[in-house]
Motif scaffolding. Sequence first.
Motif, PDB file in Angstrom:
ATOM      1  N   MET A   6       0.915  -1.100   0.163  1.00 45.15           N
ATOM      2  CA  MET A   6       0.035  -0.726  -0.234  1.00 45.15           C
ATOM      3  C   MET A   6       0.774   0.772   0.091  1.00 45.15           C
ATOM      4  SD  MET A   6      -3.543  -1.401   2.510  1.00 45.15           S
ATOM      5  CE  MET A   6      -2.353  -1.293   4.305  1.00 45.15           C
ATOM      6  N   LEU A   7       2.216   1.112   0.911  1.00 49.11           N
ATOM      7  CA  LEU A   7       2.296   2.701   1.123  1.00 49.11           C
ATOM      8  C   LEU A   7       3.205   2.362  -0.623  1.00 49.11           C
ATOM      9  CD1 LEU A   7       4.838   1.559   4.060  1.00 49.11           C
ATOM     10  CD2 LEU A   7       3.082   3.519   3.857  1.00 49.11           C
ATOM     11  N   THR A   8       3.607   1.898  -1.030  1.00 47.72           N
ATOM     12  CA  THR A   8       4.420   1.820  -3.014  1.00 47.72           C
ATOM     13  C   THR A   8       3.265   2.147  -3.952  1.00 47.72           C
ATOM     14  OG1 THR A   8       6.084  -0.370  -2.407  1.00 47.72           O
ATOM     15  CG2 THR A   8       5.596   0.390  -4.855  1.00 47.72           C
ATOM     16  N   LEU A   9       1.556   2.288  -3.758  1.00 50.66           N
ATOM     17  CA  LEU A   9       0.894   2.343  -4.222  1.00 50.66           C
ATOM     18  C   LEU A   9       0.753   3.695  -4.032  1.00 50.66           C
ATOM     19  CD1 LEU A   9      -1.685  -0.446  -4.161  1.00 50.66           C
ATOM     20  CD2 LEU A   9      -0.206  -0.050  -6.371  1.00 50.66           C
ATOM     21  N   GLN A  10       1.185   4.112  -2.985  1.00 51.16           N
ATOM     22  CA  GLN A  10       0.633   5.307  -1.807  1.00 51.16           C
ATOM     23  C   GLN A  10       1.414   6.911  -3.058  1.00 51.16           C
ATOM     24  OE1 GLN A  10      -2.223   6.558  -0.715  1.00 51.16           O
ATOM     25  NE2 GLN A  10      -2.177   8.219  -1.495  1.00 51.16           N
ATOM     26  N   ALA A  25      -5.128  14.313  14.610  1.00 49.44           N
ATOM     27  CA  ALA A  25      -4.483  14.913  12.640  1.00 49.44           C
ATOM     28  C   ALA A  25      -4.273  16.150  13.050  1.00 49.44           C
ATOM     29  CB  ALA A  25      -5.365  14.896  11.628  1.00 49.44           C
ATOM     30  N   VAL A  26      -5.369  17.128  14.242  1.00 47.23           N
ATOM     31  CA  VAL A  26      -5.255  18.720  14.463  1.00 47.23           C
ATOM     32  C   VAL A  26      -4.100  18.577  14.979  1.00 47.23           C
ATOM     33  CG1 VAL A  26      -6.364  20.420  15.986  1.00 47.23           C
ATOM     34  CG2 VAL A  26      -7.624  19.120  13.969  1.00 47.23           C
ATOM     35  N   CYS A  27      -3.799  17.726  15.784  1.00 46.38           N
ATOM     36  CA  CYS A  27      -2.507  18.808  16.308  1.00 46.38           C
ATOM     37  C   CYS A  27      -1.164  17.508  15.994  1.00 46.38           C
ATOM     38  CB  CYS A  27      -2.516  17.120  18.096  1.00 46.38           C
ATOM     39  SG  CYS A  27      -3.159  17.905  18.870  1.00 46.38           S
ATOM     40  N   GLY A  28      -0.998  17.334  14.620  1.00 45.01           N
ATOM     41  CA  GLY A  28       0.455  16.945  13.325  1.00 45.01           C
ATOM     42  C   GLY A  28      -0.052  15.367  14.177  1.00 45.01           C
ATOM     43  N   ARG A  29      -0.937  14.569  14.555  1.00 44.90           N
ATOM     44  CA  ARG A  29      -1.001  13.258  15.420  1.00 44.90           C
ATOM     45  C   ARG A  29      -1.814  12.424  14.059  1.00 44.90           C
ATOM     46  NH1 ARG A  29      -0.859  12.985  20.694  1.00 44.90           N
ATOM     47  NH2 ARG A  29      -1.020  10.724  20.535  1.00 44.90           N
ATOM     48  N   ALA A  30      -0.946  10.700  13.738  1.00 42.03           N
ATOM     49  CA  ALA A  30      -1.208  10.313  12.435  1.00 42.03           C
ATOM     50  C   ALA A  30      -1.126   8.496  13.921  1.00 42.03           C
ATOM     51  CB  ALA A  30      -0.561   9.665  11.457  1.00 42.03           C
ATOM     52  N   SER A  31      -2.638   8.382  14.473  1.00 43.10           N
ATOM     53  CA  SER A  31      -2.407   6.781  14.824  1.00 43.10           C
ATOM     54  C   SER A  31      -3.252   5.581  13.829  1.00 43.10           C
ATOM     55  CB  SER A  31      -3.270   7.042  16.171  1.00 43.10           C
ATOM     56  OG  SER A  31      -2.938   6.072  17.373  1.00 43.10           O
ATOM     57  N   TYR A  32      -2.113   4.471  13.624  1.00 47.31           N
ATOM     58  CA  TYR A  32      -2.820   3.386  12.639  1.00 47.31           C
ATOM     59  C   TYR A  32      -3.751   2.791  14.191  1.00 47.31           C
ATOM     60  CZ  TYR A  32       0.221   4.683   8.839  1.00 47.31           C
ATOM     61  OH  TYR A  32       0.686   5.712   7.642  1.00 47.31           O
ATOM     62  N   LYS A  33      -3.053   2.432  15.559  1.00 44.67           N
ATOM     63  CA  LYS A  33      -3.670   1.898  16.539  1.00 44.67           C
ATOM     64  C   LYS A  33      -5.112   2.293  16.632  1.00 44.67           C
ATOM     65  CE  LYS A  33      -2.881  -1.004  20.114  1.00 44.67           C
ATOM     66  NZ  LYS A  33      -1.673  -2.214  19.355  1.00 44.67           N
ATOM     67  N   THR A  34      -5.290   3.802  16.516  1.00 42.79           N
ATOM     68  CA  THR A  34      -7.329   4.149  16.614  1.00 42.79           C
ATOM     69  C   THR A  34      -7.693   3.963  15.447  1.00 42.79           C
ATOM     70  OG1 THR A  34      -5.776   6.070  18.143  1.00 42.79           O
ATOM     71  CG2 THR A  34      -8.499   6.210  16.965  1.00 42.79           C
ATOM     72  N   LEU A  35      -6.468   4.249  14.404  1.00 44.20           N
ATOM     73  CA  LEU A  35      -7.494   3.504  13.175  1.00 44.20           C
ATOM     74  C   LEU A  35      -7.980   2.445  12.200  1.00 44.20           C
ATOM     75  CD1 LEU A  35      -8.747   4.674  10.684  1.00 44.20           C
ATOM     76  CD2 LEU A  35      -6.088   4.398   9.598  1.00 44.20           C
ATOM     77  N   ILE A  69     -10.828   4.505   4.560  1.00 44.00           N
ATOM     78  CA  ILE A  69      -9.971   4.007   3.079  1.00 44.00           C
ATOM     79  C   ILE A  69      -9.346   5.092   3.318  1.00 44.00           C
ATOM     80  CG2 ILE A  69      -9.782   3.245   0.948  1.00 44.00           C
ATOM     81  CD1 ILE A  69     -11.072   1.163   3.580  1.00 44.00           C
ATOM     82  N   ASP A  70     -10.027   6.086   3.283  1.00 41.98           N
ATOM     83  CA  ASP A  70      -9.285   7.530   2.815  1.00 41.98           C
ATOM     84  C   ASP A  70      -8.335   7.992   4.090  1.00 41.98           C
ATOM     85  OD1 ASP A  70     -11.340   7.185   0.234  1.00 41.98           O
ATOM     86  OD2 ASP A  70     -12.614   8.736   1.215  1.00 41.98           O
ATOM     87  N   ILE A  71      -8.903   7.785   4.906  1.00 36.56           N
ATOM     88  CA  ILE A  71      -8.469   8.650   5.577  1.00 36.56           C
ATOM     89  C   ILE A  71      -6.818   8.058   5.941  1.00 36.56           C
ATOM     90  CG2 ILE A  71      -8.053   7.961   8.471  1.00 36.56           C
ATOM     91  CD1 ILE A  71     -10.832   8.833   9.061  1.00 36.56           C
ATOM     92  N   LEU A  72      -6.794   6.333   5.787  1.00 36.13           N
ATOM     93  CA  LEU A  72      -5.512   5.295   5.612  1.00 36.13           C
ATOM     94  C   LEU A  72      -4.394   5.896   4.356  1.00 36.13           C
ATOM     95  CD1 LEU A  72      -4.082   2.668   5.567  1.00 36.13           C
ATOM     96  CD2 LEU A  72      -4.868   1.570   4.883  1.00 36.13           C
ATOM     97  N   HIS A  73      -4.994   6.600   3.073  1.00 36.30           N
ATOM     98  CA  HIS A  73      -4.306   6.905   2.257  1.00 36.30           C
ATOM     99  C   HIS A  73      -4.288   8.374   2.250  1.00 36.30           C
ATOM    100  CE1 HIS A  73      -7.022   5.079  -0.180  1.00 36.30           C
ATOM    101  NE2 HIS A  73      -6.057   4.818  -1.394  1.00 36.30           N
TER     102      HIS A  73
END
Length: 210
Positions: free
Chosen positions: A1-5, A118-128, A58-62
């Motif tokens: 997925m990273l490669t595709l992105q 996200a507002v604080c500049g953080r992505a949490s895959y755990k939360t997603l 899915i869009d958030i994951l992108h």
Amino acid sequence: MLTLQDRLNSIINPDWVNGGARFLRAAFVESAEALEHHGWKWWKKQTIDLPQVQMELIDILHFYLSHTLVSAAGSAAEATRLLMADLTSSDTIALDGQKYRLAELDVPQLLELIGGLAVCGRASYKTLAQTMTRCELSWQDTFTQYVSKNVLNLFRQENGYKTGTYVKIWHGEEDNVVLARLMSELDPNRADFAQALHTGLQQAYAQITT
């Protein structure tokens, strides 16, 4: 997925890693849209539109993948390490002086947390990932949906979507309908799933443009 992105982003902007795009701002907006599809208004009856909530996730994951690649200076290997480190981190998320145990949050609260982070500049895959589980979306389902949407977005960009020359209706069907049919004919576990989808789109599109 990273490669595709990375491939998709590079078509839109070859120097996208250094382009300064605010990917987590986009993730914040998507979290609010997911909340709308889920329903949160206590003053009226609302019905959960689960497929739409899943689509927003899915869009958030992108946008998460894009953000992580930027954090890794474009290195897919380093981005993978960062992603996996996040997924194996604590089930308790700290934000604004408070701690949130993911297992205790419902879907609206999880979406709010994604937006707040996200507002604080953080992505949490755990939360997603926790939100995905609550929304009946397995990682295999996520992979299949992500790849299909990414491949279609990539195909559109390659064929004039940005310049307005792309033809979206193919013999009376929208391109996403054609994509869904191709997906149903392929095994998502095959190693070349993304390439097979892309090839199928190319063959179908050639029939309407030649």
